[in-house]
Design a protein around this motif. Structure first.
Motif, short mmCIF file in Angstrom:
data_model
loop_
_atom_site.label_atom_id
_atom_site.label_comp_id
_atom_site.label_asym_id
_atom_site.label_seq_id
_atom_site.Cartn_x
_atom_site.Cartn_y
_atom_site.Cartn_z
N ALA A 35 0.84 -1.21 0.00
CA ALA A 35 0.00 0.00 0.00
C ALA A 35 0.87 1.25 0.00
O ALA A 35 0.58 2.22 -0.71
N LYS A 36 1.93 1.24 0.79
CA LYS A 36 2.85 2.39 0.83
C LYS A 36 3.56 2.55 -0.51
O LYS A 36 3.72 3.66 -1.02
N GLN A 69 1.26 4.05 -3.02
CA GLN A 69 1.05 5.47 -2.71
C GLN A 69 2.22 6.31 -3.21
O GLN A 69 2.02 7.34 -3.87
N GLU A 126 -2.28 4.26 -6.28
CA GLU A 126 -3.21 3.85 -5.22
C GLU A 126 -4.44 3.12 -5.75
O GLU A 126 -4.97 2.23 -5.09
N ASN A 127 -4.89 3.49 -6.93
CA ASN A 127 -6.13 2.92 -7.45
C ASN A 127 -5.90 1.93 -8.59
O ASN A 127 -6.80 1.67 -9.38
N THR A 181 1.02 3.71 6.65
CA THR A 181 -0.01 3.31 5.70
C THR A 181 -0.31 1.82 5.86
O THR A 181 0.11 0.99 5.05
N SER A 197 -6.01 0.21 4.20
CA SER A 197 -5.98 0.92 2.93
C SER A 197 -7.22 0.57 2.12
O SER A 197 -8.08 -0.20 2.56
#
Length: 402
Positions: free
Chosen positions: A124-125, A128, A133-134, A179, A184
């Motif tokens: 997740a980090k 980011q 992220e998506n 994160t 997340s």
């Protein structure tokens, strides 16, 4: 027959990029999947990922991306891939966080780059920091070990709907930093490798095999009163994890992966060994293997199944376990078998060829002195095996209808 399958070992040489697509001929629906996305040549993997075949480029979605393990030559194309495709399901081997720290700190520059290290510690980090992220909907962790429920073998489990084991803060594969993956937007699941699942049409099956041993089995963790402790430091694992996370943050590995101190691996290794001891005791057989084939058992004689092996060490015992894991019907349907670790002698036992015959073998390698190794080449030749090579010039592609 209503489905067409296209499969390809792409021309990445030493590395692996395997793509597959199931096309529903009647309604034009597709299911796209990849197994690994790396090469020892960044230029090669970059060119191929940005120029995947037309039947992939017409759909900017990867339904499933499987990463066998975190060596650079199996995953270093991930950033390029996510710039071009949205990934619905990212499948990773369940790897305990102490093992991740060992891999990152011990294998050196040829093993895992700082970027991939962060991805392994906290995806997740990593997403980011890279502005992705998506780009991934969910992460599925596949855990090996004994079958927890024999009924699973006969079920219609789907990775999304039937998670097997809960994720908790003690056994999590990830570090939190600022994160936490669990908090997340990415859905996080953990399953047992006995849980097979189907594509969107329900006509094609995927099944994984994870031979990794836990740190408890390796003798580096012990349990007292329901709590787990590191063997050398004798500290509870939650304390050990906090100490290692503090070290990671002090090095900047959670933030500034392009400007790390030159001795960052050495410092991380020192922290690891302070708690778990010398690394030779923690050797493991990490590579998530995948079986992929049409589900109809009447098609077994056609040998439409593919077995992807990453860098797994195919000892006789591992093959015995894998055969029992997949079951006789799946085993007898194997038509394409990837030779693991680009033909390394350390991942192959003399006599292995006979165990998979009459399958066709695929070497993912641009021939060097050790890849593929002469012992592996000789073993394949001694049984008259059909061998195809996906080097940096030529891919190995095939298709069929079912």
């Amino acid at each position: 027959m209503a489905f067409r399958v296209n499969k390809c070992f792409h021309a990445v040489g030493n590395g692996t990029l395997f793509s597959g697509q199931i096309q529903n001929i009647q309604n034009s629906e597709v299911f796209n999947w990849l197994y690994d996305c790396g090469s020892t040549s960044l230029k090669t993997i970059g060119n191929i990922l940005t120029n995947l075949p037309n039947w992939f480029q017409s759909h900017n979605t990867i339904d499933m991306l499987v990463i066998s393990h975190f060596d650079n030559d199996h995953v270093n194309g991930l950033e390029i891939l996510l710039k071009n495709f949205y990934v619905k399901k990212l499948v990773l081997p369940f790897t305990e966080w102490p093992q991740s720290i060992r891999e990152i700190s011990i294998l050196g520059k040829k093993g895992i780059t700082p970027s991939i290290a962060l991805f392994q510690l906290n995806p997740a980090k990593w997403l980011q920091l890279n502005g992705f992220e998506n780009r991934i909907n969910e992460i599925v962790l596949v855990k090996g070990g004994e079958n927890p429920n024999s009924d699973i073998l006969e079920s219609d489990n789907n990775l999304v709907d039937n998670p097997d084991l809960p994720i908790d803060s003690t056994t999590s594969v990830f570090f939190e930093f600022d994160t936490p993956v669990q908090k997340s937007t990415i859905k996080l699941l953990k399953i047992n490798h006995f849980q097979s699942f189907k594509d969107s049409s329900g006509s094609f099956e995927f099944m994984f095999y994870n031979a990794e041993k836990s740190f408890s089995e390796l003798g580096l963790i012990y349990e007292v009163g329901g709590k787990r402790f590191a063997k050398k430091s004798r500290q509870e694992l939650s304390i050990v994890k906090a100490d290692i996370e503090k070290t990671i943050i002090s090095l900047g590995l959670d933030q500034h992966i392009t400007n790390l101190p030159k001795d960052w691996r050495k410092k991380l290794k020192h922290c690891y060994e302070k708690h778990f001891g010398k690394t030779g005791e923690a050797k493991n057989n990490i590579s998530l293997c995948m079986y992929a084939a049409p589900l109809d058992l009447n098609l077994q004689k056609s040998r439409y199944a593919t077995l992807l092996t990453g860098d797994i060490n195919l000892s006789s015992n591992v093959i015995d376990d894998m055969e029992a894991h997949l079951g006789i019907n799946r085993w007898d349907s194997l038509g394409i078998v990837q030779v693991p670790h680009h033909g390394s002698q350390h991942s192959w036992t003399v006599g292995n060829t006979a165990r998979f015959m009459p399958a066709t073998f695929v070497q993912c390698a641009t021939p060097t002195k050790l890849h593929p190794h002469s012992k592996v080449v000789t073993d394949l030749a001694s049984y008259g095996a059909r061998v195809r090579v996906a080097n940096r010039q030529l891919p190995v592609a095939y298709s069929f209808l079912y």
